[in-house]
Design a protein around this motif. Structure first.
Motif, short mmCIF file in Angstrom:
data_model
loop_
_atom_site.label_atom_id
_atom_site.label_comp_id
_atom_site.label_asym_id
_atom_site.label_seq_id
_atom_site.Cartn_x
_atom_site.Cartn_y
_atom_site.Cartn_z
N GLY A 104 0.76 -1.25 0.04
CA GLY A 104 0.09 0.00 0.01
C GLY A 104 0.94 1.34 0.16
N LYS A 105 1.87 1.22 -0.84
CA LYS A 105 2.63 2.69 -0.81
C LYS A 105 3.38 2.45 -2.26
CE LYS A 105 6.80 0.43 1.52
NZ LYS A 105 7.67 0.62 2.73
N GLU A 154 1.91 7.21 4.25
CA GLU A 154 1.87 5.66 3.76
C GLU A 154 2.73 4.92 4.44
OE1 GLU A 154 0.41 5.93 -1.33
OE2 GLU A 154 2.66 5.61 -0.75
N SER A 155 4.01 5.18 4.81
CA SER A 155 4.82 4.50 5.40
C SER A 155 4.46 4.36 6.94
CB SER A 155 6.17 5.10 5.63
OG SER A 155 6.89 5.14 4.34
N ASN A 157 1.53 4.15 8.12
CA ASN A 157 -0.01 3.58 8.28
C ASN A 157 0.04 1.91 7.62
OD1 ASN A 157 -1.78 5.49 9.43
ND2 ASN A 157 -0.95 7.03 7.99
N GLN A 158 1.34 1.57 7.41
CA GLN A 158 1.11 0.04 7.19
C GLN A 158 0.52 -0.82 7.94
OE1 GLN A 158 2.58 -0.81 4.01
NE2 GLN A 158 2.46 1.41 3.81
N MET A 220 -5.90 10.63 -2.27
CA MET A 220 -5.31 9.83 -1.14
C MET A 220 -6.14 9.90 -0.01
SD MET A 220 -1.98 10.92 1.20
CE MET A 220 -0.60 9.87 0.18
N GLN A 223 -8.49 6.97 -0.67
CA GLN A 223 -7.61 5.63 -0.56
C GLN A 223 -7.65 5.14 0.95
OE1 GLN A 223 -3.81 6.50 -2.13
NE2 GLN A 223 -3.94 4.64 -3.59
N TYR A 224 -7.55 6.01 1.66
CA TYR A 224 -7.51 5.87 3.04
C TYR A 224 -8.61 5.35 3.74
CZ TYR A 224 -2.30 5.69 3.27
OH TYR A 224 -1.07 5.19 2.93
N TYR A 233 -6.34 -0.41 -3.37
CA TYR A 233 -5.22 0.61 -3.24
C TYR A 233 -4.89 0.99 -4.92
CZ TYR A 233 -0.63 2.87 -2.48
OH TYR A 233 0.33 3.81 -2.71
N GLU A 237 -3.65 4.33 -7.10
CA GLU A 237 -2.74 4.53 -7.91
C GLU A 237 -2.56 4.80 -9.33
OE1 GLU A 237 1.44 3.96 -8.92
OE2 GLU A 237 0.60 4.48 -7.22
#
Length: 263
Positions: A104-105, A154-155, A157-158, A220, A223-224, A233, A237
């Motif tokens: 997811g990033k 993104e980093s 919220n993995q 974004m 997406q979340y 996701y 993208e």
């Protein structure tokens, strides 16, 4: 059931590879065109220093020309930066790209945006009359920071059940500041009267690109929030890729039509 899902994802990943390759060529062709065909229009960048006036015993700002920025190559560069990123993701960086998408990033997206969209915001500012070197550096830096905070979003919220929205919030604050500067200069020029108003095409560029820039944040957010098709996701993208192409294309051709087209 799991096998079918994995097969579907692999098909989507291969589609994204082709999609990035196509987008790379679309950016490349436009970038080369802008570099070769555009006229030699330049925009000045000034520095301001304090000078002591012996007659009034006071300090006064003095503007000094720092550099004349060629507009055509500058427009070409933000298109070519995107082309490089797309070609990288479709070739040497493909495996890493897919591994990141599964988590997811997409870090490459934000590194590229940190450069290309920051150059775009600088050019929009210069069209509105932001010609001071210090202001240009700050606008570029704040916009780049906005994108790096997107990467942090993104980093952080993995696989988190409770999302940390602070990078998104701080990034939005950083991103709106260059636009505040642009609108201050833009409306200030209009309010001053006389002939020192922005060219007619700038009236279209500023609101149009303002909407596009904010649409990235909306994408974004969707997406979340996993709203509708954004639950996947990869849908978001693809939306980022399309938004990037459209925003860069619109800005490039508006500038070309307004001031870069050969006479």
């Amino acid at each position: 059931m799991t096998t079918n899902k994995n097969t579907s994802n692999e098909t989507k990943f291969r589609g994204l590879r082709r999609f990035n390759l196509i987008m790379g060529f679309l950016h490349l062709l436009q970038g080369v065109f802008m570099w070769i065909v555009s006229n030699d229009t330049v925009y000045p960048i000034f520095t301001n220093y304090l000078s002591f006036d012996t007659s009034t015993f006071s300090l006064n700002p003095v503007a000094k020309l720092f550099y004349e920025l060629p507009l055509g190559p500058s427009v070409a560069i933000f298109l070519l930066l995107s082309a490089i990123a797309h070609f990288y993701l479709a070739s040497a960086g493909y495996e890493n790209y897919i591994n990141n998408l599964k988590q997811g990033k997409n870090p490459v997206r934000f590194y590229e945006y940190a450069l290309s969209s920051s150059l775009m915001i600088v050019l929009i500012g210069m069209l509105a009359g932001v010609w001071d070197l210090g202001a240009i550096i700050l606008m570029f830096g704040l916009n780049a920071m906005m994108n790096l905070l997107g990467l942090l979003m993104e980093s952080l919220n993995q696989d988190r059940k409770k999302l940390d929205w602070s990078p998104f919030t701080f990034g939005s604050i950083a991103g709106i500041i260059p636009w505040l500067v642009i609108f201050i200069y833009f409306f200030g020029s209009i309010a001053s009267g006389g002939e020192a108003k922005p060219p007619a095409f700038v009236y279209a560029i500023i609101p149009t690109l303002f909407v596009f820039f904010n649409t990235f944040a909306v994408n974004m957010w969707l997406q979340y929030k996993k709203i509708g098709p954004w639950k996947d996701y990869l849908y978001g993208e693809r939306a980022f890729i399309v938004l990037s192409l459209v925003a860069k294309t619109v800005l490039a051709w508006m500038i070309f039509a307004g001031t870069l087209a050969p006479v």
